[in-house]
Design an enzyme around this catalytic site. Sequence first.
Site, PDB file in Angstrom:
ATOM      1  N   GLU A  19       0.831  -1.202   0.000  1.00  0.00           N
ATOM      2  CA  GLU A  19       0.000   0.000   0.000  1.00  0.00           C
ATOM      3  C   GLU A  19       0.868   1.256   0.000  1.00  0.00           C
ATOM      4  OE1 GLU A  19      -3.532  -1.764   2.831  1.00  0.00           O
ATOM      5  OE2 GLU A  19      -2.328  -0.082   3.504  1.00  0.00           O
ATOM      6  N   CYS A  57       3.170   8.600   1.608  1.00  0.00           N
ATOM      7  CA  CYS A  57       3.535   7.679   2.684  1.00  0.00           C
ATOM      8  C   CYS A  57       3.978   6.378   2.017  1.00  0.00           C
ATOM      9  CB  CYS A  57       2.332   7.471   3.595  1.00  0.00           C
ATOM     10  SG  CYS A  57       2.670   6.316   4.923  1.00  0.00           S
ATOM     11  N   CYS A 104       5.174  -7.063   7.837  1.00  0.00           N
ATOM     12  CA  CYS A 104       6.067  -6.523   8.874  1.00  0.00           C
ATOM     13  C   CYS A 104       6.210  -7.535   9.994  1.00  0.00           C
ATOM     14  CB  CYS A 104       5.500  -5.217   9.420  1.00  0.00           C
ATOM     15  SG  CYS A 104       6.591  -4.441  10.627  1.00  0.00           S
ATOM     16  N   CYS A 126       2.864  -4.744  15.689  1.00  0.00           N
ATOM     17  CA  CYS A 126       2.239  -3.808  16.629  1.00  0.00           C
ATOM     18  C   CYS A 126       0.750  -4.136  16.752  1.00  0.00           C
ATOM     19  CB  CYS A 126       2.403  -2.373  16.136  1.00  0.00           C
ATOM     20  SG  CYS A 126       4.123  -1.881  16.038  1.00  0.00           S
ATOM     21  N   CYS A 180      -1.982  -2.499  14.366  1.00  0.00           N
ATOM     22  CA  CYS A 180      -1.637  -2.358  12.953  1.00  0.00           C
ATOM     23  C   CYS A 180      -2.082  -3.562  12.117  1.00  0.00           C
ATOM     24  CB  CYS A 180      -0.124  -2.186  12.852  1.00  0.00           C
ATOM     25  SG  CYS A 180       0.449  -2.145  11.167  1.00  0.00           S
ATOM     26  N   GLY A 238       5.680  -1.901   6.963  1.00  0.00           N
ATOM     27  CA  GLY A 238       7.052  -2.301   7.269  1.00  0.00           C
ATOM     28  C   GLY A 238       7.768  -1.353   8.206  1.00  0.00           C
ATOM     29  N   GLU A 239       8.871  -1.831   8.763  1.00  0.00           N
ATOM     30  CA  GLU A 239       9.721  -1.038   9.655  1.00  0.00           C
ATOM     31  C   GLU A 239      10.932  -0.588   8.831  1.00  0.00           C
ATOM     32  OE1 GLU A 239      10.296   0.300  12.972  1.00  0.00           O
ATOM     33  OE2 GLU A 239      12.055   0.852  11.799  1.00  0.00           O
ATOM     34  N   SER A 265      10.158   6.860   9.895  1.00  0.00           N
ATOM     35  CA  SER A 265       9.452   6.550  11.139  1.00  0.00           C
ATOM     36  C   SER A 265       9.850   5.151  11.614  1.00  0.00           C
ATOM     37  CB  SER A 265       7.952   6.598  10.875  1.00  0.00           C
ATOM     38  OG  SER A 265       7.245   6.149  12.000  1.00  0.00           O
ATOM     39  N   SER A 294       7.866   5.986  16.878  1.00  0.00           N
ATOM     40  CA  SER A 294       6.522   5.577  17.316  1.00  0.00           C
ATOM     41  C   SER A 294       6.619   5.132  18.762  1.00  0.00           C
ATOM     42  CB  SER A 294       6.021   4.407  16.466  1.00  0.00           C
ATOM     43  OG  SER A 294       5.956   4.796  15.136  1.00  0.00           O
ATOM     44  N   ASN A 318      -7.286   5.092  13.617  1.00  0.00           N
ATOM     45  CA  ASN A 318      -8.454   4.607  12.880  1.00  0.00           C
ATOM     46  C   ASN A 318      -8.743   3.212  13.428  1.00  0.00           C
ATOM     47  OD1 ASN A 318      -8.824   6.733  10.963  1.00  0.00           O
ATOM     48  ND2 ASN A 318      -7.014   6.014   9.883  1.00  0.00           N
ATOM     49  N   CYS A 338      -2.601   1.689   8.044  1.00  0.00           N
ATOM     50  CA  CYS A 338      -1.613   0.874   7.350  1.00  0.00           C
ATOM     51  C   CYS A 338      -2.032  -0.596   7.256  1.00  0.00           C
ATOM     52  CB  CYS A 338      -0.324   1.042   8.144  1.00  0.00           C
ATOM     53  SG  CYS A 338       0.965  -0.071   7.757  1.00  0.00           S
TER      54      CYS A 338
HETATM   55  S1  SF4 Z   1       3.004  -0.087  12.871  1.00  0.00           S
HETATM   56 FE1  SF4 Z   1       4.752  -0.244  11.467  1.00  0.00          FE
HETATM   57  S2  SF4 Z   1       6.305  -1.363  12.664  1.00  0.00           S
HETATM   58 FE2  SF4 Z   1       4.321  -1.747  13.678  1.00  0.00          FE
HETATM   59  S3  SF4 Z   1       3.538  -3.644  12.746  1.00  0.00           S
HETATM   60 FE3  SF4 Z   1       2.686  -1.909  11.579  1.00  0.00          FE
HETATM   61  S4  SF4 Z   1       4.106  -1.678   9.868  1.00  0.00           S
HETATM   62 FE4  SF4 Z   1       5.174  -2.866  11.418  1.00  0.00          FE
END
Ligand code: SF4
Length: 356
Positions: free
Chosen positions: A95, A113, A120, A124, A127, A172-173, A204, A227, A302, A345
């Site tokens: 995305e 973005c 990922c 989190c 997410c 992703g990170e 980020s 974050s 959200n 995300c």
């Molecule tokens: S917020 Fe970012 S780091 Fe955390 S699971 Fe989602 S994509 Fe991965």
Amino acid sequence: MKIMESVELRGCSIDELIEICQEIGLKRFRATQLFQWAQQKAVRTWDQMKTVGEGDRQTLSSHLHLYPLERIREQRSQDGTRKYLFRLNDGETIECVLMDYARTISRDRHTVCVSTQVGCAVGCAFCATGLEGFRRNLSVAEIVGQVLDITHYVRQEDPDFQVTNIVFMGMGEPLLNYDQVLKGIQLLNHGQGQAIGMRRMTISTCGVVPKIIQLAKDNPQVGLAVSLHAAQDEVRNDLIPMNRRYPLAQLMEACQEYSQITHRRITFEVALTSKNARRGEAEALARLLKGQLGHVNLIPVNPVEGTGMERPDIEQIKRFAQVLENAGIPVSSREERGGDIDAACGQLRRKWEGEL
Ligand code: SF4
């Protein structure tokens, strides 16, 4: 550079293209032309490179790949946000979001973005991407390609369109795909390409401590957003599992080191859910950030199906911000964008995969 099967045009610097042109017997100036066609004009096929003769185009296309991202979904929000679902060459999907496009909000600021991984590994709790697990890192060409292909699609309606800002905040990170992200930043910054200022790009991270320190040393002049989401380990462990590996004390030490080396302000992102938008959390956050160069950005989440997270009400958000302000910590609240188009995300990709 030894030419290998996997060299992608969109991931090459001018120097790398010069080397490739020399190896395959083409003139050096072709490299700059190629770079401009790929990075500035955002072309998606070899045929569009009008200043490169057909013979040279054929030679080049047998040594370099050009894989534009395939737009399989585009959703437009009433606030101007556009969310894209792109298919990659191997069939994976990612995305990408264009914000600030509404003419009523800003004609001059167009932020993309960008995703940096397929899926990922961090997981989190709030997410949708994290729910799917990690698939693979994106290549430089795929990272840069999101900006190029959004530019291509929007220019079909608005020929003067130009991306002005980038946030590496998509799927992703970014710091777990460090080298590709840094090279992508250099390509997007290049004057013969999109020429997006370093200070207009922000990485980020959820807190990959060794990479924060490496970023400080490499100091590419981009912004850093952390974050944070919680100021106490027992709360943050549940929200961001990486906190067990790099707990808050280590993370804040790395942030101090980052600010000392770069003299740059860090943005501390705090996603507010009905669970963490409490006075005690706000006070703990104020204690944690005392003396740190930075400011807090509050983001009401959200709601994401399957995470059990609820959005806090406006009064909760105001009270939370007030506690920080009273402690002398600069605070802003990020306006929610694209709430009507699965903007969180990973939401669009999840929905699309569920339909297959
Ligand atoms: S917020 Fe970012 S780091 Fe955390 S699971 Fe989602 S994509 Fe991965």
